[in-house]
Design a protein around this motif. Structure first.
Motif, PDB file in Angstrom:
ATOM      1  N   ILE A   7       0.838  -1.320   0.024  1.00 40.44           N
ATOM      2  CA  ILE A   7       0.204  -0.024   0.091  1.00 40.44           C
ATOM      3  C   ILE A   7       0.600   1.438  -0.013  1.00 40.44           C
ATOM      4  N   HIS A   8       1.889   1.313   0.989  1.00 43.99           N
ATOM      5  CA  HIS A   8       2.574   2.497   0.901  1.00 43.99           C
ATOM      6  C   HIS A   8       3.478   2.541  -0.283  1.00 43.99           C
ATOM      7  N   GLY A   9       4.103   1.505  -0.811  1.00 44.92           N
ATOM      8  CA  GLY A   9       4.731   1.417  -1.980  1.00 44.92           C
ATOM      9  C   GLY A   9       6.339   1.128  -1.774  1.00 44.92           C
ATOM     10  N   LEU A  54       8.843   2.347  -4.929  1.00 42.98           N
ATOM     11  CA  LEU A  54       8.478   1.931  -6.092  1.00 42.98           C
ATOM     12  C   LEU A  54       6.917   1.995  -6.350  1.00 42.98           C
ATOM     13  N   GLY A  55       6.369   3.409  -6.539  1.00 42.74           N
ATOM     14  CA  GLY A  55       5.081   3.492  -6.717  1.00 42.74           C
ATOM     15  C   GLY A  55       4.347   3.584  -5.453  1.00 42.74           C
ATOM     16  N   GLY A  56       3.252   3.101  -5.290  1.00 49.87           N
ATOM     17  CA  GLY A  56       2.469   3.064  -4.008  1.00 49.87           C
ATOM     18  C   GLY A  56       1.331   3.939  -4.068  1.00 49.87           C
ATOM     19  N   MET A  57       0.670   4.384  -3.100  1.00 46.94           N
ATOM     20  CA  MET A  57      -0.470   5.073  -2.964  1.00 46.94           C
ATOM     21  C   MET A  57      -0.338   6.467  -2.545  1.00 46.94           C
ATOM     22  N   TYR A 104       3.647   2.128 -12.488  1.00 46.13           N
ATOM     23  CA  TYR A 104       2.271   2.012 -11.584  1.00 46.13           C
ATOM     24  C   TYR A 104       2.294   0.802 -11.162  1.00 46.13           C
ATOM     25  N   GLY A 105       1.204   1.043 -10.041  1.00 46.69           N
ATOM     26  CA  GLY A 105       1.079  -0.184  -8.689  1.00 46.69           C
ATOM     27  C   GLY A 105       2.388  -0.176  -7.655  1.00 46.69           C
ATOM     28  N   ALA A 106       2.685  -1.095  -7.105  1.00 47.98           N
ATOM     29  CA  ALA A 106       3.474  -0.894  -6.017  1.00 47.98           C
ATOM     30  C   ALA A 106       4.394  -2.469  -6.019  1.00 47.98           C
ATOM     31  N   PRO A 107       5.364  -2.532  -5.350  1.00 44.20           N
ATOM     32  CA  PRO A 107       6.101  -3.716  -5.134  1.00 44.20           C
ATOM     33  C   PRO A 107       5.307  -4.817  -4.370  1.00 44.20           C
ATOM     34  N   GLN A 108       5.437  -6.260  -4.691  1.00 45.11           N
ATOM     35  CA  GLN A 108       4.642  -7.088  -4.318  1.00 45.11           C
ATOM     36  C   GLN A 108       5.241  -8.493  -4.277  1.00 45.11           C
ATOM     37  N   MET A 109       5.614  -9.157  -5.078  1.00 44.25           N
ATOM     38  CA  MET A 109       6.306 -10.462  -4.939  1.00 44.25           C
ATOM     39  C   MET A 109       7.859 -10.121  -5.377  1.00 44.25           C
ATOM     40  N   ARG A 144      20.818  -9.727  -6.460  1.00 47.75           N
ATOM     41  CA  ARG A 144      19.900  -9.110  -7.316  1.00 47.75           C
ATOM     42  C   ARG A 144      18.626  -9.407  -7.065  1.00 47.75           C
ATOM     43  N   LEU A 145      17.786  -8.408  -6.632  1.00 44.51           N
ATOM     44  CA  LEU A 145      16.461  -8.606  -6.225  1.00 44.51           C
ATOM     45  C   LEU A 145      15.511  -8.410  -7.329  1.00 44.51           C
ATOM     46  N   TYR A 146      14.710  -9.207  -7.598  1.00 43.29           N
ATOM     47  CA  TYR A 146      13.508  -9.166  -8.694  1.00 43.29           C
ATOM     48  C   TYR A 146      12.363  -8.831  -7.900  1.00 43.29           C
ATOM     49  N   VAL A 147      11.310  -8.008  -8.459  1.00 37.22           N
ATOM     50  CA  VAL A 147      10.099  -7.628  -7.912  1.00 37.22           C
ATOM     51  C   VAL A 147       9.185  -7.229  -8.753  1.00 37.22           C
ATOM     52  N   SER A 148       7.932  -7.872  -8.567  1.00 39.15           N
ATOM     53  CA  SER A 148       6.772  -7.646  -9.469  1.00 39.15           C
ATOM     54  C   SER A 148       5.547  -7.157  -8.584  1.00 39.15           C
ATOM     55  N   SER A 149       4.605  -6.862  -9.318  1.00 41.03           N
ATOM     56  CA  SER A 149       3.687  -5.843  -8.682  1.00 41.03           C
ATOM     57  C   SER A 149       2.388  -6.330  -8.362  1.00 41.03           C
ATOM     58  N   SER A 150       1.856  -7.649  -9.030  1.00 41.39           N
ATOM     59  CA  SER A 150       0.513  -8.135  -8.736  1.00 41.39           C
ATOM     60  C   SER A 150       0.303  -8.638  -7.665  1.00 41.39           C
ATOM     61  N   LEU A 151      -0.787  -8.424  -7.012  1.00 42.72           N
ATOM     62  CA  LEU A 151      -1.181  -8.987  -5.767  1.00 42.72           C
ATOM     63  C   LEU A 151      -2.210 -10.351  -6.021  1.00 42.72           C
TER      64      LEU A 151
END
Length: 460
Positions: free
Chosen positions: A314-316, A337-340, A370-375, A384-391
């Motif tokens: 939520i915070h992003g 990385l994005g967020g509300m 757009y969106g926010a960090p999730q998985m 290396r840290l990979y991050v996707s955004s869909s919950l």
């Protein structure tokens, strides 16, 4: 960690937010080899061919716990990705061995096999030392909460039955086992027919709808021994991670709704919890409350058990904590990385115990994120840290509706493994907007050779 290969491919679960004829959920293969001409591009898309699957998490047919074999036995091969569908209850078995860059469907386990045991809403997949595959199930066939686990034969991929012997937990979600300590710990989300529709704060506050407990099982006897109520700070305990060292009885769990992480450890013959840290809410206007809680949606521990990473959806922001001393985690890096609460948001932050100003929008390769960090997924060497955004697609549409048009992001951060620190790689961006199937919502990620969240080791 020190001798494993650098990742070259990333298998990314993607949900189709605009299903229609010829469109379905996808397993996307992403090239993450910086020496490749197709670096940071989707090089293959394997479609499920069915509607409303809501692919979510995945796991392997074989992991490190399967390699304790008798002399002369055939060594098992990690070449099948197991993908349960949270929406349809199908389980897709994907062959990644024949051509890792272009996986193919090996088998589809029909939902009826799971439903035969009144189990539904499959989530976390782990392979077991027995060669079986176990998937946590969150509900019954009517969408009510039910905590159980489905067992699948690792050779025939036939559903064999359920794992628990005796009493079941009220809710279910994620799980992790450590045979050395005869323990499995499972977590709780909520009632599937409710959370699948989206988020309502009143649902989260209702103890009959959202869970807030950890469930402790005897791994050997498959019996529920203990339930730990985490209270209001522990609403929706989601991902649970033991330290990778199989002789260290320490785990962490990230609790979604009030953004709290608990440490789990043995005490006086049972298991106990202590609050490790929490993310404070922000006083705001333009939101559903006058305070904006964080939402911890994923946590991950590096293979050397030095760092814990989490996403605050939520915070992003992404956070990196030094857990070298598990009893005293220290925040060492934070990246938005994005967020509300970005500076151009309708939400205005009035008081923030952590930040002096709202974060600015982020652009990578000329594109607004757009969106926010999730998985999260971390390289074996931790660099290396990979991050996707869909919950979950109904939640994505509710909180970040623009992602239905733009698709999710998949980004990479470079990590300082010695001192701590994360830096966004501005040259890495995977475009999930302009695919052959339109925008896609990217969720969990796996490497062909195994990764930081799929493998459980057995102690000698």
């Amino acid at each position: 960690m020190r001798t494993g290969p650098r990742e070259e491919l990333l298998y990314v679960i993607c949900v189709q937010p605009n299903p229609g004829e010829g469109k379905s959920d996808v397993l996307a293969t992403v090239d993450v080899n910086p020496n490749s001409p197709t670096y940071s591009q989707i090089v293959h898309m394997l479609r499920t061919g069915n509607q409303n699957d809501e692919l979510h998490h995945s796991g392997w047919n074989v992991c490190s716990s399967c390699y304790h074999i008798a002399e002369g036995c055939v060594v098992p091969v990690r070449d099948k990705l197991v993908m349960p569908a949270l929406g349809s209850d199908r389980v897709y078995i994907v062959d990644t061995g024949k051509n890792p860059r272009a996986p193919v469907l090996h088998k589809v386990i029909d939902a009826s096999e799971m439903h035969e045991f009144n189990c539904a809403t499959p989530h976390t997949t782990h392979c077991l030392p027995t060669g079986e595959i176990m998937i946590s199930t969150l509900g019954d066939v009517n969408g009510n909460a039910r905590g159980n686990f489905i067992l699948i034969d690792g050779k025939t991929y036939k559903t064999k039955g359920t794992w628990i012997k005796g009493k079941e937990a009220k809710f279910n979600y994620d799980y992790w086992y450590q045979p050395y300590f005869d323990v499995m710990i499972s977590t709780e989300w909520g009632v599937p027919r409710v959370f699948k529709k989206g988020f309502q704060l009143a649902d989260a506050m209702n103890t009959e709808v959202y869970g807030r407990s950890l469930n402790i099982y005897s791994w050997k006897n498959k019996q529920l021994l203990q339930t730990i109520d985490l209270g209001e700070d522990g609403i929706a305990p989601l991902e649970v991670r033991f330290l990778h060292d199989p002789k260290k009885p320490v785990a962490f769990v990230g609790c979604g709704v009030n953004a709290t992480v608990f440490r789990i450890f043995p005490k006086d013959g049972k298991w106990a919890v202590e609050k490790a840290f929490s993310i404070p809410p922000k006083k705001v206007t333009g939101w559903i409350e006058d305070k904006m809680r964080g939402l911890v949606t994923d946590i991950l521990i590096s293979l050397d058990d030095k760092y814990l990473y989490l996403s605050n959806w939520i915070h992003g922001d992404l956070r990196q904590y030094d857990i070298s001393n598990p009893e005293n985690p220290k925040l060492v890096s934070q990246v938005f990385l994005g967020g509300m609460i970005q500076t151009d948001s309708k939400i205005k932050v009035l008081e923030d115990p952590e930040l002096t100003k709202q974060p600015d929008p982020v652009y990578v390769k000329g594109k607004r994120i757009y969106g926010a960090p999730q998985m999260l997924q971390l390289s074996l060497d931790g660099k290396r840290l990979y991050v996707s955004s869909s919950l979950l697609s109904p939640w994505d549409k509710q909180f970040y509706p623009e992602c239905v048009k733009t698709g999710s992001f998949l980004l990479k951060l470079d990590v300082d493994v010695e001192n701590g620190g994360m830096t966004l790689d501005k040259d890495f961006y995977v475009d999930f907007a302009d695919t052959a199937d339109g925008p896609l919502l990217a969720h969990e990620m796996r490497y062909p050779g195994g990764d930081c969240t799929s493998d459980i080791w057995l102690a000698d």
